[in-house]
Design a protein around this motif. Structure first.
Motif, PDB file in Angstrom:
ATOM      1  N   SER A  97       0.870  -1.176   0.000  1.00  9.64           N
ATOM      2  CA  SER A  97       0.000   0.000   0.000  1.00  9.64           C
ATOM      3  C   SER A  97       0.903   1.221   0.000  1.00  9.64           C
ATOM      4  O   SER A  97       2.105   1.095  -0.121  1.00  9.64           O
ATOM      5  N   LEU A 103      -4.029  -0.152  -6.491  1.00 11.26           N
ATOM      6  CA  LEU A 103      -4.234  -1.349  -5.687  1.00 11.26           C
ATOM      7  C   LEU A 103      -3.020  -2.255  -5.826  1.00 11.26           C
ATOM      8  O   LEU A 103      -2.346  -2.245  -6.850  1.00 11.26           O
ATOM      9  N   PRO A 104      -2.754  -3.058  -4.793  1.00 12.92           N
ATOM     10  CA  PRO A 104      -1.695  -4.061  -4.939  1.00 12.92           C
ATOM     11  C   PRO A 104      -2.091  -5.054  -6.032  1.00 12.92           C
ATOM     12  O   PRO A 104      -3.264  -5.146  -6.398  1.00 12.92           O
ATOM     13  N   PRO A 106      -3.194  -8.489  -7.958  1.00 18.54           N
ATOM     14  CA  PRO A 106      -4.181  -9.494  -7.545  1.00 18.54           C
ATOM     15  C   PRO A 106      -3.573 -10.613  -6.697  1.00 18.54           C
ATOM     16  O   PRO A 106      -4.213 -11.088  -5.757  1.00 18.54           O
ATOM     17  N   LEU A 109      -3.409  -9.498  -3.129  1.00 16.92           N
ATOM     18  CA  LEU A 109      -4.747  -9.424  -2.525  1.00 16.92           C
ATOM     19  C   LEU A 109      -5.305 -10.818  -2.272  1.00 16.92           C
ATOM     20  O   LEU A 109      -6.011 -11.054  -1.293  1.00 16.92           O
ATOM     21  N   VAL A 112      -3.909 -11.989   0.937  1.00 19.94           N
ATOM     22  CA  VAL A 112      -4.586 -11.319   2.057  1.00 19.94           C
ATOM     23  C   VAL A 112      -5.955 -11.957   2.279  1.00 19.94           C
ATOM     24  O   VAL A 112      -6.349 -12.253   3.420  1.00 19.94           O
ATOM     25  N   LEU A 113      -6.639 -12.213   1.178  1.00 21.27           N
ATOM     26  CA  LEU A 113      -7.978 -12.809   1.248  1.00 21.27           C
ATOM     27  C   LEU A 113      -7.939 -14.179   1.930  1.00 21.27           C
ATOM     28  O   LEU A 113      -8.711 -14.465   2.844  1.00 21.27           O
ATOM     29  N   LEU A 116      -7.284 -13.957   5.642  1.00 20.73           N
ATOM     30  CA  LEU A 116      -8.453 -13.512   6.407  1.00 20.73           C
ATOM     31  C   LEU A 116      -9.495 -14.630   6.500  1.00 20.73           C
ATOM     32  O   LEU A 116     -10.111 -14.823   7.552  1.00 20.73           O
ATOM     33  N   GLN A 117      -9.673 -15.351   5.401  1.00 20.41           N
ATOM     34  CA  GLN A 117     -10.651 -16.444   5.424  1.00 20.41           C
ATOM     35  C   GLN A 117     -10.257 -17.520   6.426  1.00 20.41           C
ATOM     36  O   GLN A 117     -11.104 -18.201   6.984  1.00 20.41           O
ATOM     37  N   LEU A 119      -8.862 -17.029   9.283  1.00 17.88           N
ATOM     38  CA  LEU A 119      -8.835 -16.522  10.670  1.00 17.88           C
ATOM     39  C   LEU A 119      -9.750 -17.340  11.572  1.00 17.88           C
ATOM     40  O   LEU A 119     -10.852 -17.669  11.180  1.00 17.88           O
TER      41      LEU A 119
ATOM     42  N   LEU B 136      -5.772   0.386   1.616  1.00 14.38           N
ATOM     43  CA  LEU B 136      -6.296  -0.507   0.583  1.00 14.38           C
ATOM     44  C   LEU B 136      -7.747  -0.189   0.257  1.00 14.38           C
ATOM     45  O   LEU B 136      -8.160  -0.197  -0.901  1.00 14.38           O
ATOM     46  N   PRO B 163     -11.817   2.343  -2.795  1.00 11.58           N
ATOM     47  CA  PRO B 163     -12.823   1.279  -2.814  1.00 11.58           C
ATOM     48  C   PRO B 163     -13.365   1.014  -1.408  1.00 11.58           C
ATOM     49  O   PRO B 163     -12.621   1.106  -0.431  1.00 11.58           O
ATOM     50  N   ARG B 205     -14.833 -10.486  10.597  1.00 15.53           N
ATOM     51  CA  ARG B 205     -13.917 -11.054   9.603  1.00 15.53           C
ATOM     52  C   ARG B 205     -14.595 -11.112   8.227  1.00 15.53           C
ATOM     53  O   ARG B 205     -13.992 -10.780   7.211  1.00 15.53           O
ATOM     54  N   LEU B 208     -14.410  -7.910   6.408  1.00 18.82           N
ATOM     55  CA  LEU B 208     -13.084  -7.682   5.815  1.00 18.82           C
ATOM     56  C   LEU B 208     -12.884  -8.551   4.582  1.00 18.82           C
ATOM     57  O   LEU B 208     -12.319  -8.098   3.579  1.00 18.82           O
ATOM     58  N   VAL B 209     -13.364  -9.790   4.662  1.00 14.87           N
ATOM     59  CA  VAL B 209     -13.265 -10.691   3.508  1.00 14.87           C
ATOM     60  C   VAL B 209     -14.031 -10.088   2.326  1.00 14.87           C
ATOM     61  O   VAL B 209     -13.544 -10.090   1.187  1.00 14.87           O
ATOM     62  N   VAL B 212     -11.910  -7.298   0.844  1.00 16.54           N
ATOM     63  CA  VAL B 212     -10.714  -7.733   0.101  1.00 16.54           C
ATOM     64  C   VAL B 212     -11.114  -8.477  -1.181  1.00 16.54           C
ATOM     65  O   VAL B 212     -10.449  -8.353  -2.210  1.00 16.54           O
ATOM     66  N   ARG B 213     -12.222  -9.206  -1.111  1.00 15.48           N
ATOM     67  CA  ARG B 213     -12.702  -9.865  -2.336  1.00 15.48           C
ATOM     68  C   ARG B 213     -13.059  -8.800  -3.387  1.00 15.48           C
ATOM     69  O   ARG B 213     -12.733  -8.942  -4.576  1.00 15.48           O
ATOM     70  N   LEU B 215     -11.769  -5.785  -3.568  1.00 12.48           N
ATOM     71  CA  LEU B 215     -10.494  -5.216  -4.031  1.00 12.48           C
ATOM     72  C   LEU B 215      -9.837  -6.138  -5.047  1.00 12.48           C
ATOM     73  O   LEU B 215      -9.274  -5.693  -6.054  1.00 12.48           O
ATOM     74  N   HIS B 216      -9.919  -7.435  -4.753  1.00  8.14           N
ATOM     75  CA  HIS B 216      -9.312  -8.417  -5.635  1.00  8.14           C
ATOM     76  C   HIS B 216      -9.939  -8.361  -7.023  1.00  8.14           C
ATOM     77  O   HIS B 216      -9.242  -8.352  -8.039  1.00  8.14           O
ATOM     78  N   SER B 219      -8.797  -5.228  -8.769  1.00  5.27           N
ATOM     79  CA  SER B 219      -7.410  -5.250  -9.240  1.00  5.27           C
ATOM     80  C   SER B 219      -7.263  -6.173 -10.452  1.00  5.27           C
ATOM     81  O   SER B 219      -6.445  -5.925 -11.325  1.00  5.27           O
TER      82      SER B 219
END
Ligand SMILES: Nc1nc2c(ncn2[C@@H]2O[C@H](COP(=O)(O)OP(=O)(O)O)[C@@H](O)[C@H]2O)c(=O)[nH]1
Ligand SMILES: [Mg+2]
Lengths: 119, 226
Positions: A97, A103-104, A106, A109, A112-113, A116-117, A119, B136, B163, B205, B208-209, B212-213, B215-216, B219
């Motif tokens: 970032s 954006l970073p 894909p 990301l 990161v996704l 998080l999933q 967690l 982000l 975003p 969570r 946040l998912v 990020v989805r 954002l994905h 991108s």
């Protein structure tokens, strides 16, 4: 520059901590730049710098330092500039970032996704 | 339900100087190290901002997913530093202090995600560029009993091109459908909108998912096709 120890919470105190400097130095650090010390504190060092070096034995974000030291972020950034100039710390700048509105990629990301999933 | 209307103008500078920066404890009283230090290999800090009106659940959401107790800190803005005139070398006593809280999630050996709970009120948006550059994306938390509190934040995010997703934090049994909420917020059909309970870790969570989805996919859309 000789600075007095910090003992009050008024703006004069912050002026003393930073030697009255502002702005220009701040750009070098992001809120989430990670700070790691290169060497420990030495006798006679300003107390806030000692605290930063104690806290950065392991990587620590600028914003966490500010919170732990109970100092405004901008003040901490100025102190970090001093330590950087002295070669006492290294700064690990954000990779994914901090590049304006971009954006970073894909792949990043996606990582990161997934993290998080899980967690 | 009221609707979001046209975009308001730029925020005015804060009306008056705030009190002096909050008194800090003596340096010696600060803890010696972080409650839960980062890994030695950590090298990439990422940022997501949670915005919304006062009391909507920002701190609760950050706290429910964070690996550390949410911490708070503050940034000082000199009035001269707001906008055009950046008077170099002068720390005036006319300062405005903005407090925000944050938590973090270690994603892997190198990456650590910081979540910031930021005030969404009009008078704080002058901070945005300086404090949250490189973010982000954003989560806009809304309380449907006070939907109007989030209009301004949504307008600003659209204006900044950052975003975002919108999450409805349900304090009571919801009385509107998400489609009604979408209409009332004039949300673009592409902007994800979901329900959450900010007190629950899994629910926070999932917000946040969703971000990020989103954002994905954005991108991916930006990547040149081979
Ligand atoms: N019933 C209920 N209370 C909540 C929920 N989320 C937050 N709260 C409470 O609402 C109050 C304000 O939340 P807080 O996170 O401090 O809001 P902030 O001002 O946006 O940071 C706190 O007392 C929370 O415990 C929720 O989903 N349901
Ligand atoms: Mg809060």
């Amino acid at each position: 520059m000789i600075r007095r120890p910090v003992d009050t919470g008024d703006p004069d105190r912050l002026y003393t901590v930073t030697g009255g400097r502002t702005r220009a130095y701040e750009q070098a650090f992001d809120l989430v730049t990670l700070i790691v010390r290169e060497s420990g504190p030495t006798p006679g060092m300003q107390s806030e710098l000692v605290r930063i070096l104690q806290l950065s034995e392991r990587p620590v974000a600028v914003v966490e330092l500010a919170s732990l030291l109970d100092l405004p972020v901008g003040v901490v950034k100025i102190l970090l500039c001093d330590l950087l100039d002295m070669g006492r710390i290294t700064a690990r700048h954000p990779q994914s970032s901090g590049r304006g509105r971009q954006l970073p990629p894909p792949e990043t990301l996606k990582k990161v996704l997934v993290a998080l999933q899980n967690l | 339900m009221p609707s979001r209307t046209s975009e308001p103008g730029d925020p005015a500078a804060p009306a008056s100087a705030a009190a002096p920066p909050a008194a800090a404890a003596a340096a010696a009283a600060a803890p010696l190290r972080s409650e839960r230090p980062l890994r030695d290999t950590a090298r990439d800090g990422l940022k997501i901002v949670v915005v919304g009106g006062f009391g909507v659940g920002k701190t609760t959401l950050v706290g429910s997913v964070s690996e550390i107790r949410p911490l708070s800190t503050e940034e000082m803005m000199t009035r001269a530093g707001i906008g055009i005139d950046d008077r170099e070398g002068v720390l005036t006593k006319t300062t405005t202090t903005v407090a925000f809280d944050f938590g973090r999630i270690t994603l892997d050996d190198e990456r650590v995600l910081y979540l910031f709970g930021a005030p969404g009120q009009e008078r704080f948006w002058f901070l945005w560029d300086r404090l949250f550059a490189g973010t982000l994306g954003a989560v806009v938390l809304v309380d449907t009993r006070r939907l109007a509190d989030s209009w301004y934040a949504i307008d600003r995010l659209e204006h900044h091109g950052l975003p975002f997703v919108v999450a409805r934090n349900n304090f009571d049994e919801p009385t509107h459908s998400l489609e009604q909420v979408r209409a009332a917020l004039s949300l673009d059909p592409d902007v994800p909108l979901l329900d959450c309970d900010a007190r629950k870790r899994e629910s926070s969570r999932d917000v946040l998912v969703a971000l990020v989805r989103h954002l994905h996919s954005l991108s991916h859309a930006l990547e040149p096709t081979p």
